[in-house]
Scaffold this active site. Structure first.
Site, PDB file in Angstrom:
ATOM      1  N   CYS A 189       0.852  -1.183   0.000  1.00 48.58           N
ATOM      2  CA  CYS A 189       0.000   0.000   0.000  1.00 48.58           C
ATOM      3  C   CYS A 189       0.886   1.231   0.000  1.00 48.58           C
ATOM      4  CB  CYS A 189      -0.914   0.008   1.222  1.00 48.58           C
ATOM      5  SG  CYS A 189      -2.006   1.451   1.286  1.00 48.58           S
ATOM      6  N   HIS A 239      -8.741  -3.246  -3.778  1.00 46.37           N
ATOM      7  CA  HIS A 239      -7.880  -2.525  -2.832  1.00 46.37           C
ATOM      8  C   HIS A 239      -8.255  -1.038  -2.792  1.00 46.37           C
ATOM      9  CE1 HIS A 239      -3.778  -1.907  -0.895  1.00 46.37           C
ATOM     10  NE2 HIS A 239      -4.091  -0.668  -1.260  1.00 46.37           N
ATOM     11  N   GLU A 240      -8.474  -0.430  -3.965  1.00 48.66           N
ATOM     12  CA  GLU A 240      -8.788   1.006  -3.995  1.00 48.66           C
ATOM     13  C   GLU A 240     -10.199   1.291  -3.479  1.00 48.66           C
ATOM     14  OE1 GLU A 240      -6.325   2.983  -4.367  1.00 48.66           O
ATOM     15  OE2 GLU A 240      -5.107   1.227  -4.861  1.00 48.66           O
ATOM     16  N   HIS A 270     -10.064   1.596   0.150  1.00 46.53           N
ATOM     17  CA  HIS A 270      -9.620   2.927   0.588  1.00 46.53           C
ATOM     18  C   HIS A 270     -10.800   3.903   0.641  1.00 46.53           C
ATOM     19  CE1 HIS A 270      -5.325   2.838   1.191  1.00 46.53           C
ATOM     20  NE2 HIS A 270      -5.083   2.278   0.017  1.00 46.53           N
TER      21      HIS A 270
END
Length: 509
Positions: free
Chosen positions: A432, A474-475, A478
């Site tokens: 990350c 993953h994004e 976030h």
């Protein structure tokens, strides 16, 4: 009771002889036979009934291969023995070097020269060879090694890792024979390391073969070049074959005002060579030469030097300190990536009101793509890379993802949410940008369906698989205030990036 220094030295010689004999698994009779003596002679020497001679010590050293230990003990004994006896006292010189049974190649003469010219050292070696064995010789081993900072092994190793020797720069040339009878020798690589090369010089070329048969003699000459940035200020010769005459020569610019000295290296110590170096000046060159007859097997002789002239190249004893590289997270922070610990990374991002906020959304995407380009200048993302708006300080629901294949246009995600995923999952290491010093194993679905918006407000669903599914997931995490550590198994541990073994490799599917 042993009281005198001479008797103690004799005891030490006998102890060394017996120790090496036992280590080599030989009886006294076996050693005597290999040395060419009467079967009882070694027993008499070890029993102190016979005094050791130079010839005996040389033969014992050669047969037992003691690395100079036996010979050193004899020299200590010999010096003390004759220091107390005035007048002529030495044993008769050994006229020719005795060879153990089964000996092969013998070096009858070696002349090794190192010359400095125009920022490089050229090493030239001439060896006169005699085949004392029973088999033809078809190749000859040559070792080439450098040590830029001999007083700083760690720094020297680092220097040669960063500046390895190459065969191209060595420019090796070799011939066998002399004059019109000289034949070029081909060579084949045996060892290729950063600071050491070994090659076989072959008694052959494109025109044919010319082995050195038993009882025959020839001369070989070879040369190679090393730049001054890789060569330390020393030139060493190791005696690996029975050698009758050795000459070591340095050829340096006189204007450098060189100071040269010689060292003999044994298993136990380094001592000055026993005879002085000779110097002569010729045509602006300072030539230093040192010679010895009958050098011991496995002995090493080294010439060292320093330059005192004002225009001489500078040579530091220690390598430059290794630069302290900034941590990966510091580099990320340096280009504006928000780091773990910031509250912004734990907040759910605000969705854009599209199409009304289309200009703001476009500006956010532009900033994300600009930051992505900066990231790719800092690091090679072989697995692909993504960046979410909160990571650059913007609390809005936008992200961009670059696939592992950089020819593919980045994926732009506005107001995304996962609406479907496969049951099939896999576990891969992720990193990350917001804590780039570590990697962690994360389980994710191999396929996800993502609903996201266009700038005009229309909603679309896109399917992502494998690497892209992992990057997009993953994004989106976030944008929902999650980090990948939240998805790791409870017993999983983060791996420091310095220990991570998969940098530069794509995920394996």
């Amino acid at each position: 009771m042993t009281t005198s220094p001479v008797e103690r030295a004799a005891d030490q010689f006998v102890s060394a002889l017996a120790q090496w004999r036992v280590e080599r698994g030989m009886t006294k009779k076996q050693l005597a036979a290999r040395m060419g003596f009467d079967p009882s002679y070694v027993s008499h020497v070890e029993g102190r009934r016979h005094k050791p001679t130079e010839d005996f010590a040389r033969r014992a050293e050669a047969v037992l291969g003691a690395g100079g230990a036996i010979w050193q003990r004899f020299q200590e004994y010999d010096e003390l023995r004759h220091a107390r006896t005035p007048g002529p006292h030495r044993d008769s010189p050994v006229r020719s070097q005795w060879l153990p049974p089964g000996a092969g190649l013998v070096v009858e003469r070696e002349i090794a020269e190192l010359a400095y010219t125009d920022g490089a050292y050229r090493c030239r070696v001439l060896r006169s060879l005699y085949n004392a064995g029973v088999e033809p010789v078809t190749r000859y081993l040559v070792k080439m090694a450098v040590d830029r900072y001999p007083n700083d092994p760690t720094g020297s190793n680092r220097h040669h890792r960063e500046n390895p020797l190459t065969f191209e720069e060595l420019d090796v040339h070799a011939v066998a024979g002399e004059g019109d009878a000289a034949e070029p020798m081909r060579w084949r690589v045996k060892l290729d390391r950063d600071a050491a090369k070994e090659i076989w010089l072959l008694f052959a070329n494109e025109r044919g073969q010319f082995p050195l048969y038993p009882g025959e003699r020839t001369t070989i000459q070879y040369a190679y070049t090393v730049g001054e940035e890789k060569w330390g200020q020393w030139f060493q010769r190791a005696v690996r074959l029975p050698t009758r005459s050795l000459t070591v020569r340095l050829n340096l610019p006189e204007r450098f005002e060189p100071q040269v000295w010689g060292v003999e290296v044994s298993l136990n110590a380094e001592v000055p060579v026993r005879t002085p170096l000779e110097r002569r000046n010729e045509g602006g060159r300072a030539i230093f030469e040192w010679s010895t007859d009958q050098p011991l097997l496995n002995a090493r002789y080294r010439l060292e030097w320093r330059f005192r002239g004002a225009d001489a190249p500078v040579h530091d004893d220690l390598a430059p300190a290794e630069p302290v590289l900034p941590r990966a997270s510091h580099r990320m922070r340096g280009i504006g990536i928000i780091q773990r610990g910031s509250d912004l990374l734990r907040q759910r991002a605000r969705h854009f009101q599209l199409p009304r906020e289309a200009p703001a959304a476009r500006e956010t995407v532009t900033r994300l793509l600009t930051s992505l380009a900066q990231l790719e200048d800092l690091h090679e993302f072989s697995k692909g890379v993504g960046l979410a708006a909160p990571q650059i300080g913007l609390p809005v629901a936008a992200a961009v993802v670059r696939a592992p294949d950089r020819e593919i246009e980045p994926v732009v995600l506005l107001n995304p949410r996962v609406v479907g995923e496969s049951a099939a999952r896999d576990e891969q290491y992720e990193g990350c940008l917001s804590f780039f010093d570590y990697r962690g194993l994360v389980v994710r679905p191999l396929r996800i369906e993502v609903e996201h918006a266009r700038f005009d407000g229309a909603r679309v669903v896109t399917v992502f698989e494998r690497a892209l599914a992992r990057l997009v997931g993953h994004e989106i995490d976030h944008l929902e205030g999650r980090l990948y550590v939240d998805r790791m198994k409870s017993d999983a541990k983060l791996v420091p990036v310095a220990q991570y073994q998969q940098t530069g490799r794509p995920w394996d599917y």
